[in-house]
Design a protein around this motif. Sequence first.
Motif, PDB file in Angstrom:
ATOM      1  N   GLU A  23       0.792  -1.099  -0.017  1.00  4.88           N
ATOM      2  CA  GLU A  23       0.038   0.001   0.027  1.00  4.88           C
ATOM      3  C   GLU A  23       0.872   1.250   0.006  1.00  4.88           C
ATOM      4  OE1 GLU A  23      -2.499  -0.252   3.448  1.00  4.88           O
ATOM      5  OE2 GLU A  23      -3.261  -1.964   2.979  1.00  4.88           O
ATOM      6  N   ALA A  24       0.448   2.316  -0.575  1.00  6.89           N
ATOM      7  CA  ALA A  24       1.012   3.551  -0.651  1.00  6.89           C
ATOM      8  C   ALA A  24       0.072   4.775  -0.223  1.00  6.89           C
ATOM      9  CB  ALA A  24       1.728   3.952  -2.028  1.00  6.89           C
ATOM     10  N   VAL A  25       0.206   5.483   0.746  1.00  4.26           N
ATOM     11  CA  VAL A  25      -0.331   6.761   1.068  1.00  4.26           C
ATOM     12  C   VAL A  25      -0.078   7.984  -0.043  1.00  4.26           C
ATOM     13  CG1 VAL A  25      -1.400   8.240   2.667  1.00  4.26           C
ATOM     14  CG2 VAL A  25      -0.595   5.858   3.304  1.00  4.26           C
ATOM     15  N   ARG A  26      -1.556   8.405  -0.672  1.00  5.87           N
ATOM     16  CA  ARG A  26      -1.213   9.402  -1.613  1.00  5.87           C
ATOM     17  C   ARG A  26      -2.400  10.298  -1.724  1.00  5.87           C
ATOM     18  NH1 ARG A  26       0.155   4.619  -4.838  1.00  5.87           N
ATOM     19  NH2 ARG A  26       2.481   4.962  -5.675  1.00  5.87           N
ATOM     20  N   SER A  27      -1.919  11.435  -1.633  1.00  4.79           N
ATOM     21  CA  SER A  27      -2.809  12.761  -1.527  1.00  4.79           C
ATOM     22  C   SER A  27      -3.645  12.664  -2.812  1.00  4.79           C
ATOM     23  CB  SER A  27      -2.330  14.056  -1.586  1.00  4.79           C
ATOM     24  OG  SER A  27      -1.507  14.430  -2.704  1.00  4.79           O
ATOM     25  N   PRO A  28      -4.831  13.166  -2.942  1.00  2.00           N
ATOM     26  CA  PRO A  28      -5.811  13.274  -4.263  1.00  2.00           C
ATOM     27  C   PRO A  28      -5.026  13.939  -5.442  1.00  2.00           C
ATOM     28  CG  PRO A  28      -7.264  13.833  -2.302  1.00  2.00           C
ATOM     29  CD  PRO A  28      -5.849  13.583  -1.713  1.00  2.00           C
ATOM     30  N   ASP A  29      -4.287  15.258  -4.850  1.00  2.00           N
ATOM     31  CA  ASP A  29      -3.349  15.573  -6.161  1.00  2.00           C
ATOM     32  C   ASP A  29      -2.320  14.913  -6.575  1.00  2.00           C
ATOM     33  OD1 ASP A  29      -4.696  18.149  -5.621  1.00  2.00           O
ATOM     34  OD2 ASP A  29      -3.249  18.680  -4.258  1.00  2.00           O
ATOM     35  N   ARG A  30      -1.694  14.009  -5.779  1.00  2.00           N
ATOM     36  CA  ARG A  30      -0.878  12.840  -6.272  1.00  2.00           C
ATOM     37  C   ARG A  30      -1.605  11.860  -7.111  1.00  2.00           C
ATOM     38  NH1 ARG A  30       2.227  10.672  -8.933  1.00  2.00           N
ATOM     39  NH2 ARG A  30       3.845   9.271  -8.445  1.00  2.00           N
ATOM     40  N   ILE A  31      -2.682  11.440  -6.670  1.00  2.00           N
ATOM     41  CA  ILE A  31      -3.550  10.488  -7.575  1.00  2.00           C
ATOM     42  C   ILE A  31      -3.784  10.914  -8.792  1.00  2.00           C
ATOM     43  CG2 ILE A  31      -5.661   9.249  -7.718  1.00  2.00           C
ATOM     44  CD1 ILE A  31      -4.025   8.034  -5.518  1.00  2.00           C
ATOM     45  N   ALA A  32      -4.206  12.467  -8.825  1.00  2.00           N
ATOM     46  CA  ALA A  32      -4.584  13.015 -10.162  1.00  2.00           C
ATOM     47  C   ALA A  32      -3.362  13.260 -11.000  1.00  2.00           C
ATOM     48  CB  ALA A  32      -4.912  14.710  -9.664  1.00  2.00           C
ATOM     49  N   GLY A  44     -14.015  14.969 -10.648  1.00  2.00           N
ATOM     50  CA  GLY A  44     -12.482  14.889 -10.510  1.00  2.00           C
ATOM     51  C   GLY A  44     -12.156  13.870  -9.405  1.00  2.00           C
ATOM     52  N   VAL A  45     -10.915  13.933  -9.110  1.00  2.00           N
ATOM     53  CA  VAL A  45     -10.587  12.836  -7.968  1.00  2.00           C
ATOM     54  C   VAL A  45     -10.771  13.317  -6.520  1.00  2.00           C
ATOM     55  CG1 VAL A  45      -8.441  11.830  -7.098  1.00  2.00           C
ATOM     56  CG2 VAL A  45      -8.544  12.624  -9.621  1.00  2.00           C
ATOM     57  N   VAL A  46     -11.920  12.635  -6.099  1.00  2.00           N
ATOM     58  CA  VAL A  46     -12.358  12.829  -4.782  1.00  2.00           C
ATOM     59  C   VAL A  46     -12.516  11.492  -3.954  1.00  2.00           C
ATOM     60  CG1 VAL A  46     -13.850  14.949  -5.566  1.00  2.00           C
ATOM     61  CG2 VAL A  46     -14.758  12.741  -5.739  1.00  2.00           C
ATOM     62  N   ARG A  47     -12.946  11.466  -2.744  1.00  2.00           N
ATOM     63  CA  ARG A  47     -13.166  10.591  -2.067  1.00  2.00           C
ATOM     64  C   ARG A  47     -14.282   9.437  -2.516  1.00  2.00           C
ATOM     65  NH1 ARG A  47     -11.230  10.349   3.205  1.00  2.00           N
ATOM     66  NH2 ARG A  47     -10.183  12.172   3.922  1.00  2.00           N
TER      67      ARG A  47
END
Length: 75
Positions: A23-32, A44-47
């Motif tokens: 697993e890797a923890v990434r922010s929504p901006d990083r996922i984008a 967009g990239v949201v919960r």
Amino acid sequence: MSARGPTHPRHPRAGHGRRRSTEAVRSPDRIADFFHGLEILEPGVVRTSAWRPDPGAGDPDILRGHAVCGVGRKP
């Protein structure tokens, strides 16, 4: 029939404690960033609880779930 204890390769707990998490923890901006070159569709990239909620569901609970999602398409 032989007993299959935790050391047997087919036992459900075989190897327990030796596995490494991927697993890797990434922010929504990083996922984008994974959508580079694609058009990110609304919202967009949201919960995950905020993506296409049922009508009348109200505001998604920001504390519910930790996963984010998004959909992109080629322009």
